[in-house]
Design a protein around this motif. Structure first.
Motif, PDB file in Angstrom:
ATOM      1  N   LEU A 290     -11.587   5.480  -0.214  1.00  0.00           N
ATOM      2  CA  LEU A 290     -10.260   5.512  -1.096  1.00  0.00           C
ATOM      3  C   LEU A 290     -10.203   4.384  -2.011  1.00  0.00           C
ATOM      4  O   LEU A 290     -10.096   4.667  -3.449  1.00  0.00           O
ATOM      5  CB  LEU A 290      -9.232   5.481  -0.278  1.00  0.00           C
ATOM      6  CG  LEU A 290      -8.954   6.776   0.544  1.00  0.00           C
ATOM      7  CD1 LEU A 290      -7.868   6.541   1.679  1.00  0.00           C
ATOM      8  CD2 LEU A 290      -8.504   7.823  -0.402  1.00  0.00           C
ATOM      9  N   ILE A 291     -10.478   3.151  -1.690  1.00  0.00           N
ATOM     10  CA  ILE A 291     -10.570   1.928  -2.733  1.00  0.00           C
ATOM     11  C   ILE A 291     -11.635   2.153  -3.713  1.00  0.00           C
ATOM     12  O   ILE A 291     -11.429   1.866  -4.818  1.00  0.00           O
ATOM     13  CB  ILE A 291     -10.677   0.697  -1.746  1.00  0.00           C
ATOM     14  CG1 ILE A 291      -9.486   0.394  -0.879  1.00  0.00           C
ATOM     15  CG2 ILE A 291     -10.866  -0.428  -2.857  1.00  0.00           C
ATOM     16  CD1 ILE A 291      -9.761  -1.000   0.083  1.00  0.00           C
ATOM     17  N   GLN A 292     -12.884   2.570  -3.382  1.00  0.00           N
ATOM     18  CA  GLN A 292     -13.945   2.842  -4.255  1.00  0.00           C
ATOM     19  C   GLN A 292     -13.616   3.970  -5.018  1.00  0.00           C
ATOM     20  O   GLN A 292     -13.997   3.856  -6.371  1.00  0.00           O
ATOM     21  CB  GLN A 292     -15.117   3.464  -3.450  1.00  0.00           C
ATOM     22  CG  GLN A 292     -16.164   2.195  -3.081  1.00  0.00           C
ATOM     23  CD  GLN A 292     -17.442   2.779  -2.687  1.00  0.00           C
ATOM     24  OE1 GLN A 292     -17.583   3.702  -1.970  1.00  0.00           O
ATOM     25  NE2 GLN A 292     -18.380   1.833  -2.511  1.00  0.00           N
ATOM     26  N   GLY A 294     -10.705   4.201  -6.359  1.00  0.00           N
ATOM     27  CA  GLY A 294      -9.617   3.699  -7.409  1.00  0.00           C
ATOM     28  C   GLY A 294      -8.282   3.783  -6.848  1.00  0.00           C
ATOM     29  O   GLY A 294      -7.531   3.073  -7.699  1.00  0.00           O
ATOM     30  N   PHE A 295      -8.165   3.872  -5.527  1.00  0.00           N
ATOM     31  CA  PHE A 295      -6.852   3.825  -4.945  1.00  0.00           C
ATOM     32  C   PHE A 295      -6.515   2.635  -4.374  1.00  0.00           C
ATOM     33  O   PHE A 295      -7.432   1.714  -4.283  1.00  0.00           O
ATOM     34  CB  PHE A 295      -6.615   4.968  -3.868  1.00  0.00           C
ATOM     35  CG  PHE A 295      -6.821   6.352  -4.307  1.00  0.00           C
ATOM     36  CD1 PHE A 295      -5.544   7.090  -4.943  1.00  0.00           C
ATOM     37  CD2 PHE A 295      -7.985   7.013  -4.210  1.00  0.00           C
ATOM     38  CE1 PHE A 295      -5.609   8.153  -5.338  1.00  0.00           C
ATOM     39  CE2 PHE A 295      -7.995   8.587  -4.567  1.00  0.00           C
ATOM     40  CZ  PHE A 295      -7.097   9.042  -5.003  1.00  0.00           C
ATOM     41  N   SER A 296      -5.201   2.160  -4.384  1.00  0.00           N
ATOM     42  CA  SER A 296      -4.871   0.742  -4.058  1.00  0.00           C
ATOM     43  C   SER A 296      -5.063   0.534  -2.553  1.00  0.00           C
ATOM     44  O   SER A 296      -5.308   1.601  -1.791  1.00  0.00           O
ATOM     45  CB  SER A 296      -3.414   0.414  -4.186  1.00  0.00           C
ATOM     46  OG  SER A 296      -2.765   1.157  -3.486  1.00  0.00           O
ATOM     47  N   LYS A 297      -5.341  -0.522  -2.113  1.00  0.00           N
ATOM     48  CA  LYS A 297      -5.623  -0.903  -0.695  1.00  0.00           C
ATOM     49  C   LYS A 297      -4.321  -0.339   0.108  1.00  0.00           C
ATOM     50  O   LYS A 297      -4.585  -0.014   1.178  1.00  0.00           O
ATOM     51  CB  LYS A 297      -5.882  -2.330  -0.599  1.00  0.00           C
ATOM     52  CG  LYS A 297      -6.408  -2.675   0.709  1.00  0.00           C
ATOM     53  CD  LYS A 297      -6.709  -4.118   1.168  1.00  0.00           C
ATOM     54  CE  LYS A 297      -6.981  -4.519   2.556  1.00  0.00           C
ATOM     55  NZ  LYS A 297      -7.287  -6.023   2.664  1.00  0.00           N
ATOM     56  N   ASP A 298      -3.058  -0.743  -0.159  1.00  0.00           N
ATOM     57  CA  ASP A 298      -2.070  -0.469   0.403  1.00  0.00           C
ATOM     58  C   ASP A 298      -2.095   1.161   0.692  1.00  0.00           C
ATOM     59  O   ASP A 298      -1.703   1.451   1.735  1.00  0.00           O
ATOM     60  CB  ASP A 298      -0.631  -1.071  -0.453  1.00  0.00           C
ATOM     61  CG  ASP A 298      -0.470  -2.171  -0.332  1.00  0.00           C
ATOM     62  OD1 ASP A 298      -1.191  -3.102   0.509  1.00  0.00           O
ATOM     63  OD2 ASP A 298       0.147  -3.051  -1.023  1.00  0.00           O
ATOM     64  N   VAL A 299      -2.155   2.020  -0.429  1.00  0.00           N
ATOM     65  CA  VAL A 299      -2.232   3.507  -0.156  1.00  0.00           C
ATOM     66  C   VAL A 299      -3.257   3.960   0.588  1.00  0.00           C
ATOM     67  O   VAL A 299      -3.206   4.849   1.582  1.00  0.00           O
ATOM     68  CB  VAL A 299      -2.243   4.013  -1.588  1.00  0.00           C
ATOM     69  CG1 VAL A 299      -2.450   5.579  -1.555  1.00  0.00           C
ATOM     70  CG2 VAL A 299      -1.020   3.900  -2.158  1.00  0.00           C
ATOM     71  N   ALA A 300      -4.452   3.131   0.661  1.00  0.00           N
ATOM     72  CA  ALA A 300      -5.634   3.548   1.485  1.00  0.00           C
ATOM     73  C   ALA A 300      -5.359   3.234   2.932  1.00  0.00           C
ATOM     74  O   ALA A 300      -5.663   4.200   3.832  1.00  0.00           O
ATOM     75  CB  ALA A 300      -6.955   2.793   1.178  1.00  0.00           C
ATOM     76  N   GLN A 301      -4.491   1.901   3.182  1.00  0.00           N
ATOM     77  CA  GLN A 301      -4.293   2.097   4.661  1.00  0.00           C
ATOM     78  C   GLN A 301      -3.189   2.804   5.161  1.00  0.00           C
ATOM     79  O   GLN A 301      -3.080   3.012   6.376  1.00  0.00           O
ATOM     80  CB  GLN A 301      -3.881   0.336   4.625  1.00  0.00           C
ATOM     81  CG  GLN A 301      -5.147  -0.373   4.537  1.00  0.00           C
ATOM     82  CD  GLN A 301      -4.546  -1.937   4.443  1.00  0.00           C
ATOM     83  OE1 GLN A 301      -3.570  -2.432   4.013  1.00  0.00           O
ATOM     84  NE2 GLN A 301      -5.587  -3.012   4.949  1.00  0.00           N
ATOM     85  N   TRP A 302      -2.161   3.086   4.113  1.00  0.00           N
ATOM     86  CA  TRP A 302      -1.066   4.070   4.386  1.00  0.00           C
ATOM     87  C   TRP A 302      -1.578   5.513   4.795  1.00  0.00           C
ATOM     88  O   TRP A 302      -1.279   6.108   5.867  1.00  0.00           O
ATOM     89  CB  TRP A 302      -0.085   3.953   3.406  1.00  0.00           C
ATOM     90  CG  TRP A 302       0.951   5.060   3.501  1.00  0.00           C
ATOM     91  CD1 TRP A 302       1.905   5.295   4.463  1.00  0.00           C
ATOM     92  CD2 TRP A 302       0.875   6.549   2.783  1.00  0.00           C
ATOM     93  NE1 TRP A 302       2.635   6.646   4.248  1.00  0.00           N
ATOM     94  CE2 TRP A 302       2.028   7.337   3.213  1.00  0.00           C
ATOM     95  CE3 TRP A 302       0.021   6.918   1.510  1.00  0.00           C
ATOM     96  CZ2 TRP A 302       2.372   8.361   2.698  1.00  0.00           C
ATOM     97  CZ3 TRP A 302       0.395   7.946   1.223  1.00  0.00           C
ATOM     98  CH2 TRP A 302       1.604   8.700   1.367  1.00  0.00           C
TER      99      TRP A 302
END
Length: 421
Positions: A290-292, A294-302
């Protein structure tokens, strides 16, 4: 016969059907106690031809005949016959899960699904609440003030967990219903017919409220859940017996506008998740992907909080599967973008007060036209006995209850002050 013996017999008779169960209950009541009649009146009121006295003011809903019981549930009753649906918890006490005796068919639209269970939910009660949502033998105990909280797209009721526990501690006479909307969380396993829209989602929640026999004083919805709250008001469509405050958190009544470049847009996120396998071996791999993208780390972890282990806890091999229904969620998001509920805001029923909250760093841009229409609605609603207000939550992005929970708590708190059961 004590109530433990009664429960044992009741479980043996459930599979015989509602008629046999009703005869058992009446027979037991006449042999033992007149006080049981208040329980029986609630039970039998859900049969055809009689309108239950506890149904909230959505009078257009009709009761249809009860379906036969196809399986034999275990009915758990604790003194004095506290029967509920889903998960019920009293703040600072041990949680318990109960099943309901009453399987009501509520709804005016036969195209809406009618599953054996409506939605997954959790009931969190303040420590001073002495009320059971299903059966109250002592009618002198009034219904406590209740708030219903709804999450957004790709979320779940757990998004509100810590925030609601804080509310329950601060306002111990209140109870709070946290709902998993259709296609999300534990409700994803409850099959629903389409269309998966804002309106059908709102009807699900109205059915749940009717089954729980509560009349909420406060409705709170975040993002998609905010539009669901407005649709609930629209479908109620009549003056309410008590004032109701509706909170629409970082959502506009009309067109959904994309955020700035680089922001985590739900449409793009849903599209990417649909490309992923339904079963994955590592949460960390999904976060990195998800980070790759382009999504933020917070959203990826959520997002990966929606992954659950597929094997037994003792299994050495680990794999995870998604708990949501992405096909249904994709349809729900399309409806969210297209649904226009300005007519609700600009023609509020008497007794309804709608509060809009805009996050300072909102994912979706609020157009000047939106703000102007809300301010115009403030004036007209006051003349008609309703109310519209606009609030801004500083230092917060779209995820308001995570970005600035203290600020959100301060803004929402006045809805819970000074309200008595």
């Amino acid at each position: 016969m004590n109530y433990y013996k009664f429960v044992e017999i009741l479980n043996r008779h459930v599979s015989a059907g509602w008629a046999e169960l009703s005869r058992l209950l009446f027979s037991w009541s006449f042999r033992h106690s007149c006080s049981t009649m208040s329980f029986l009146s609630n039970f039998t009121a859900s049969f055809p031809g009689e309108r239950p006295p506890f149904i909230p003011p959505y009078s257009q809903f009709n009761l249809h005949s009860l379906p036969p019981i196809s399986s034999r549930p275990t009915i758990r009753i604790s003194p004095p016959f506290q029967i509920g649906v889903g998960r019920s918890s009293r703040y600072s006490r041990k949680r318990s899960v109960c099943m309901t005796l009453i399987n009501e068919r509520l709804g005016r639209d036969r195209d809406i699904a009618d599953p054996s269970s409506i939605l997954a939910y959790e009931l969190v009660q303040g420590k001073l609440v002495k009320w059971s949502s299903m059966v109250v033998l002592n009618r002198s105990i009034p219904e406590p003030p209740t708030a219903v909280l709804l999450h957004g797209i790709l979320g779940s009721r757990k998004n509100w967990g810590s925030f609601v526990r804080r509310l329950a501690q601060e306002f111990p006479t209140w109870q709070f219903v946290l709902v998993d909307l259709r296609c999300h969380g534990d409700s994803a396993s409850i099959k629903k017919r389409g269309p998966h829209t804002v309106a059908s989602t709102a009807l699900d929640v109205l059915k749940l409220i009717a089954q729980l026999r509560i009349t909420p004083r406060v409705l709170i919805g975040h993002s998609f859940g905010g539009k669901v709250v407005l649709s609930m008001v629209e479908q109620a469509a009549k003056p309410l017996p008590r004032p109701v405050r509706a909170w629409v958190l970082d959502a506009t009544p009309g067109k959904v506008r994309a955020g700035q470049d680089g922001e985590d847009h739900p449409r793009k996120l849903i599209s990417f998740l649909r490309k992923l396998p339904k079963e994955v071996s590592s949460k960390r791999d999904i976060v990195n992907a998800l980070i790759q993208e382009g999504f933020s780390k917070d959203v990826a972890q959520w997002v990966v909080t929606n992954l659950r282990p597929t094997g037994a806890a003792s299994s050495s091999s680990s794999s995870f599967s998604w708990v949501f229904d992405l096909e249904g969620i994709s349809e729900m998001y399309e409806s969210y973008e297209e649904t226009n509920l300005w007519k609700v805001v600009e023609n509020l029923p008497r007794g309804v007060h709608v509060n809009f909250l805009k996050a300072e760093r909102s994912l979706h841009r609020w157009a000047l036209e939106d703000l102007q229409r809300i301010h115009a609605a403030e004036e007209s609603a006051a003349d008609e006995g309703g109310g519209v207000e606009m609030h801004v939550l500083e230092d917060a992005g779209h995820w308001v209850h995570a970005d600035n929970p203290d600020g959100l708590f301060r803004i929402l708190s006045f809805s819970f002050k000074g309200v008595k059961a």
